[in-house]
Enzyme design. Structure first.
Site, mmCIF file in Angstrom:
data_model
loop_
_atom_site.group_PDB
_atom_site.id
_atom_site.type_symbol
_atom_site.label_atom_id
_atom_site.label_comp_id
_atom_site.label_asym_id
_atom_site.label_seq_id
_atom_site.Cartn_x
_atom_site.Cartn_y
_atom_site.Cartn_z
ATOM 1 N N CYS A 71 37.396 37.015 43.768
ATOM 2 C CA CYS A 71 37.232 35.998 44.808
ATOM 3 C C CYS A 71 37.601 36.548 46.185
ATOM 4 O O CYS A 71 36.975 36.198 47.183
ATOM 5 C CB CYS A 71 38.044 34.760 44.460
ATOM 6 S SG CYS A 71 37.475 33.982 42.929
ATOM 7 N N THR A 72 38.591 37.407 46.230
ATOM 8 C CA THR A 72 38.987 38.040 47.485
ATOM 9 C C THR A 72 37.885 38.980 47.963
ATOM 10 O O THR A 72 37.532 38.970 49.150
ATOM 11 C CB THR A 72 40.325 38.790 47.319
ATOM 12 O OG1 THR A 72 41.334 37.843 46.935
ATOM 13 C CG2 THR A 72 40.738 39.487 48.601
#
Length: 153
Positions: A44-45
């Site tokens: 997600c980062t």
């Protein structure tokens, strides 16, 4: 996934600052609506930071980026500040919008089945119609893929 060519369901969720944000706020602009599992996880980062890098290009094309997960407003605020994300992150803790957009599904990890967000992205046109719907996207490639789709519109 919702069908391409149909009207994108409108919604109102809180952003990382606790402000109400509705899809209809962006009528007249293209919207990249991406659903991701969890703030501060590696995939997600990577996805959020890749959207950040290309954000000026999206802005140039009059396109808005909105990220949605079931994380809290406070979690989104920390995530946004930590990575200096220039776009809004929307909190859907009851996963109403997540379910409405058909991305709350059975998944499996290490042979164990569970229900969660399938990383998915919608491209919504200026009239609020779904132009593209992509499921199980790759975090690193998805932003570039979406920029290409926006450029081809």
């Amino acid at each position: 996934m919702l069908e391409v060519g149909t009207k994108a369901p409108d919604f109102t969720l809180q952003d990382q600052d606790g402000k109400d944000v509705s899809l209809s706020d962006f009528k007249g602009k293209k919207v990249i609506l991406y659903f991701y599992p969890k703030d501060n996880t590696s995939g997600c980062t990577k996805q959020a930071c890749a959207f950040k890098e290309l954000y000026p290009d999206f802005m140039e094309k009059d396109a808005i980026v909105l990220g949605v997960s079931k994380d809290s407003v406070a979690s989104h605020k920390k995530f946004q500040e930590k990575y200096q994300l220039p776009f809004e992150l929307l909190s859907d803790p009851e996963h109403k919008v997540i379910e409405q957009y058909d991305v709350w599904k059975e998944k499996s990890m290490y042979g164990k089945k569970y229900i969660g967000i399938v990383r998915s992205t919608y491209l919504i046109d200026e009239e609020g119609n779904i132009e593209k719907a992509l499921e199980k996207v790759k975090p690193q490639q998805n932003p570039e893929q979406m920029l290409k789709l926006v450029e081809d519109l």
